[in-house]
Design a protein around this motif. Structure first.
Motif, mmCIF file in Angstrom:
data_model
loop_
_atom_site.group_PDB
_atom_site.id
_atom_site.type_symbol
_atom_site.label_atom_id
_atom_site.label_comp_id
_atom_site.label_asym_id
_atom_site.label_seq_id
_atom_site.Cartn_x
_atom_site.Cartn_y
_atom_site.Cartn_z
ATOM 1 N N PHE A 31 -2.955 -13.341 -8.777
ATOM 2 C CA PHE A 31 -3.401 -14.133 -8.794
ATOM 3 C C PHE A 31 -2.315 -15.307 -9.597
ATOM 4 O O PHE A 31 -1.536 -15.031 -9.714
ATOM 5 C CB PHE A 31 -4.365 -14.055 -9.228
ATOM 6 N N VAL A 32 -2.709 -16.532 -9.583
ATOM 7 C CA VAL A 32 -1.753 -17.890 -9.574
ATOM 8 C C VAL A 32 -3.444 -18.449 -10.512
ATOM 9 O O VAL A 32 -3.796 -18.991 -10.754
ATOM 10 C CB VAL A 32 -1.940 -18.524 -8.713
ATOM 11 N N VAL A 33 -2.456 -18.378 -12.066
ATOM 12 C CA VAL A 33 -3.346 -18.853 -13.203
ATOM 13 C C VAL A 33 -2.737 -20.595 -13.788
ATOM 14 O O VAL A 33 -0.914 -20.628 -14.112
ATOM 15 C CB VAL A 33 -3.662 -17.922 -14.960
ATOM 16 N N ALA A 34 -3.189 -21.717 -13.997
ATOM 17 C CA ALA A 34 -2.287 -22.892 -14.355
ATOM 18 C C ALA A 34 -2.718 -23.076 -15.975
ATOM 19 O O ALA A 34 -4.001 -22.816 -16.025
ATOM 20 C CB ALA A 34 -3.472 -24.077 -13.478
ATOM 21 N N LEU A 35 -2.067 -23.572 -16.223
ATOM 22 C CA LEU A 35 -2.060 -23.890 -18.039
ATOM 23 C C LEU A 35 -2.207 -25.771 -17.496
ATOM 24 O O LEU A 35 -1.495 -26.475 -18.112
ATOM 25 C CB LEU A 35 -1.523 -23.722 -18.764
ATOM 26 N N ALA A 36 -4.023 -26.499 -18.300
ATOM 27 C CA ALA A 36 -4.512 -27.066 -18.102
ATOM 28 C C ALA A 36 -4.074 -27.862 -19.301
ATOM 29 O O ALA A 36 -4.732 -26.945 -19.972
ATOM 30 C CB ALA A 36 -4.844 -27.994 -17.709
ATOM 31 N N ARG A 78 -1.902 -8.305 -11.053
ATOM 32 C CA ARG A 78 -0.670 -9.067 -11.332
ATOM 33 C C ARG A 78 -1.028 -10.479 -11.283
ATOM 34 O O ARG A 78 -1.638 -11.236 -10.388
ATOM 35 C CB ARG A 78 0.938 -8.881 -10.998
ATOM 36 N N TYR A 79 -0.637 -11.596 -12.764
ATOM 37 C CA TYR A 79 -1.385 -13.168 -12.995
ATOM 38 C C TYR A 79 0.291 -14.041 -12.822
ATOM 39 O O TYR A 79 1.568 -13.474 -13.525
ATOM 40 C CB TYR A 79 -1.872 -12.992 -13.604
ATOM 41 N N LYS A 80 0.515 -14.299 -11.655
ATOM 42 C CA LYS A 80 1.682 -15.727 -12.064
ATOM 43 C C LYS A 80 1.234 -16.649 -12.851
ATOM 44 O O LYS A 80 -0.106 -17.255 -12.580
ATOM 45 C CB LYS A 80 1.924 -16.254 -10.594
ATOM 46 N N ILE A 81 1.573 -17.323 -13.857
ATOM 47 C CA ILE A 81 1.138 -18.388 -14.710
ATOM 48 C C ILE A 81 1.770 -19.637 -14.845
ATOM 49 O O ILE A 81 3.521 -19.440 -14.657
ATOM 50 C CB ILE A 81 0.612 -17.389 -16.054
ATOM 51 N N VAL A 82 1.742 -20.283 -14.446
ATOM 52 C CA VAL A 82 1.995 -22.107 -14.487
ATOM 53 C C VAL A 82 1.922 -22.227 -16.226
ATOM 54 O O VAL A 82 0.898 -23.010 -16.062
ATOM 55 C CB VAL A 82 1.796 -21.876 -12.931
ATOM 56 N N ASP A 83 3.241 -23.180 -16.878
ATOM 57 C CA ASP A 83 2.928 -23.891 -17.721
ATOM 58 C C ASP A 83 3.085 -25.411 -16.892
ATOM 59 O O ASP A 83 3.907 -24.934 -16.672
ATOM 60 C CB ASP A 83 3.664 -23.222 -18.954
ATOM 61 N N LEU A 84 2.265 -26.399 -17.258
ATOM 62 C CA LEU A 84 2.143 -27.959 -17.198
ATOM 63 C C LEU A 84 2.502 -28.601 -18.550
ATOM 64 O O LEU A 84 2.444 -28.290 -19.740
ATOM 65 C CB LEU A 84 1.197 -28.133 -16.568
ATOM 66 N N ASP A 110 -5.469 -19.958 -8.801
ATOM 67 C CA ASP A 110 -6.840 -19.208 -8.482
ATOM 68 C C ASP A 110 -7.802 -18.964 -9.563
ATOM 69 O O ASP A 110 -8.809 -19.241 -10.188
ATOM 70 C CB ASP A 110 -6.999 -18.060 -8.888
ATOM 71 N N VAL A 111 -7.223 -19.424 -10.990
ATOM 72 C CA VAL A 111 -7.931 -19.999 -12.679
ATOM 73 C C VAL A 111 -7.466 -21.056 -12.910
ATOM 74 O O VAL A 111 -6.153 -20.540 -13.340
ATOM 75 C CB VAL A 111 -7.904 -18.647 -13.489
ATOM 76 N N THR A 112 -7.645 -22.064 -13.536
ATOM 77 C CA THR A 112 -7.331 -22.990 -13.962
ATOM 78 C C THR A 112 -7.437 -22.937 -15.868
ATOM 79 O O THR A 112 -9.095 -22.731 -16.413
ATOM 80 C CB THR A 112 -7.335 -24.182 -13.934
ATOM 81 N N ILE A 113 -6.928 -22.535 -16.711
ATOM 82 C CA ILE A 113 -7.065 -22.707 -18.406
ATOM 83 C C ILE A 113 -6.786 -23.817 -18.814
ATOM 84 O O ILE A 113 -5.998 -24.735 -18.552
ATOM 85 C CB ILE A 113 -6.083 -21.802 -18.417
ATOM 86 N N ILE A 114 -7.496 -24.227 -19.170
ATOM 87 C CA ILE A 114 -8.383 -25.981 -19.581
ATOM 88 C C ILE A 114 -7.887 -25.025 -22.044
ATOM 89 O O ILE A 114 -8.886 -24.382 -22.234
ATOM 90 C CB ILE A 114 -9.439 -26.612 -19.051
ATOM 91 N N VAL A 115 -6.720 -25.527 -21.840
ATOM 92 C CA VAL A 115 -6.543 -25.435 -23.233
ATOM 93 C C VAL A 115 -7.272 -27.052 -23.938
ATOM 94 O O VAL A 115 -6.305 -27.786 -23.258
ATOM 95 C CB VAL A 115 -4.657 -25.378 -23.675
ATOM 96 N N VAL A 116 -7.754 -26.449 -24.836
ATOM 97 C CA VAL A 116 -8.147 -28.086 -25.558
ATOM 98 C C VAL A 116 -8.175 -27.848 -27.016
ATOM 99 O O VAL A 116 -8.001 -26.489 -28.242
ATOM 100 C CB VAL A 116 -10.051 -28.223 -25.557
ATOM 101 N N ASP A 117 -8.013 -28.838 -27.817
ATOM 102 C CA ASP A 117 -7.723 -28.830 -28.988
ATOM 103 C C ASP A 117 -9.743 -28.925 -29.886
ATOM 104 O O ASP A 117 -9.663 -29.953 -29.706
ATOM 105 C CB ASP A 117 -6.714 -29.915 -30.199
ATOM 106 N N ALA A 118 -9.746 -28.081 -30.533
ATOM 107 C CA ALA A 118 -10.724 -28.074 -31.161
ATOM 108 C C ALA A 118 -11.247 -28.587 -32.231
ATOM 109 O O ALA A 118 -12.706 -29.281 -32.789
ATOM 110 C CB ALA A 118 -11.026 -25.773 -31.501
ATOM 111 N N ALA A 190 -10.904 -14.835 -12.231
ATOM 112 C CA ALA A 190 -10.573 -14.527 -10.941
ATOM 113 C C ALA A 190 -10.314 -13.733 -9.758
ATOM 114 O O ALA A 190 -10.811 -13.965 -8.953
ATOM 115 C CB ALA A 190 -8.961 -14.363 -11.215
ATOM 116 N N ASN A 191 -11.203 -12.284 -10.421
ATOM 117 C CA ASN A 191 -12.151 -10.713 -9.695
ATOM 118 C C ASN A 191 -13.283 -11.644 -9.615
ATOM 119 O O ASN A 191 -14.075 -10.624 -8.752
ATOM 120 C CB ASN A 191 -11.720 -10.298 -10.796
#
Ligand SMILES: Nc1nc2c(ncn2[C@@H]2O[C@H](COP(=O)(O)OP(=O)(O)OP(=O)(O)O)[C@@H](O)[C@H]2O)c(=O)[nH]1
Ligand SMILES: [Mg+2]
Length: 262
Positions: A31-36, A78-84, A110-118, A190-191
């Protein structure tokens, strides 16, 4: 006895059983995971926690200036993760923001992790809602929860998850808090063990919907490999000059990231 179990579940040794930080070993990923996310919300801190790499972090915006890639293994996948780079909006135009926008829109994660400031959640929801317009698979990392608590801010993460239609995981990534739960959610999404029902705005009139459909069909015919053609159709209707130019020159077709590069 109860407390001992709780400590065990949260201790690093327990987590190591599930997470293997693979660094730059990106072979044969599933899977490919993006960090937005907005600038300075802890994307690279999450990236480092998952991959064991040492991307530059610090307390000012604009540190990540290109795509950084790494990998991890979790529950034998196995996950490839992309920091942006950080971005306030998918409509942004600075070069770094464009790198983030292009990968989120056209990299087909495959999955977008949206990181937010709480501690500044409302401001962060702008990008969150934009990302949810274009993907069915996302996880919200409600980061800097320690900062929010310090300011006496309480966030009902379960209600937020219900309203956004995606998992919401409170985290303090610098301290490793919430990382096991984040991993579990990434894996479930992802699954397809967790089916997201992303919040979508539904205020489009019939005429606009029809125009979007027509343009969408034409774009798909012209650029069969391009993802998110509906998003592009909307930008065309708004008269977004950079998108109009990219279509005229055919450059928009190059935005599709080839599968073997993923
Ligand atoms: N208190 C606290 N600080 C955090 C947390 N996560 C990250 N940080 C800090 O926040 C700052 C920004 O983190 P980065 O990981 O560089 O943020 P980023 O989103 O990658 O930033 P850009 O690449 O500039 O967009 C750093 O000083 C981190 O140590 C957290 O959960 N709590
Ligand atoms: Mg960064």
């Amino acid at each position: 006895m109860k407390d001992i179990n709780k400590d065990c579940v949260n201790c690093p040794a327990h987590n190591i059983n599930n997470l293997v930080k693979l660094g730059v070993d990106m072979k044969n990923f599933d899977f490919v995971v993006a960090l937005a996310g907005n600038p300075n919300v802890g994307k690279s801190t999450v990236f480092n926690a998952l991959t064991g790499l040492k991307q530059h972090t610090g307390n000012w915006p604009g540190k990540t200036v290109g795509r950084a890639e790494g990998a991890f293994m979790y529950n034998n996948k196995r996950y490839k993760i992309v920091d942006l780079p950080g971005t306030y909006s998918l409509l942004s135009t600075s070069v770094d923001e464009e790198i983030a926008r292009d990968f989120i829109l056209f990299g087909q994660p495959d999955v977008t992790i949206i990181v937010v400031d709480a501690s500044t959640l409302e401001r962060n929801l702008n990008l969150t809602l934009q990302v949810l317009e274009i993907t069915d698979r996302a996880v919200l990392c409600l980061n800097l929860i320690d900062e929010a608590e310090r300011h006496n801010l309480k966030i009902d993460d379960r209600l937020l998850s219900k309203e956004l239609g995606i998992p919401v995981i409170p985290c303090a990534a610098r301290q490793g808090i919430g990382i096991p739960e984040l991993l579990k959610s990434i894996h479930q999404v992802a699954n397809r063990e967790f089916i997201c029902k992303p919040y979508r705005m539904t205020n489009t009139t019939k005429n606009i919907s029809k125009a979007v459909e027509d343009l969408n069909d034409r774009l798909k015919k012209e650029f069969p490999k391009l993802s998110n053609t509906r998003w592009i159709a909307l930008r065309l209707l708004e008269g977004d000059q950079s998108i109009i130019d990219a279509i005229k020159t055919g450059e928009i077709g190059n935005l599709t990231i080839p599968e073997n590069e993923n």
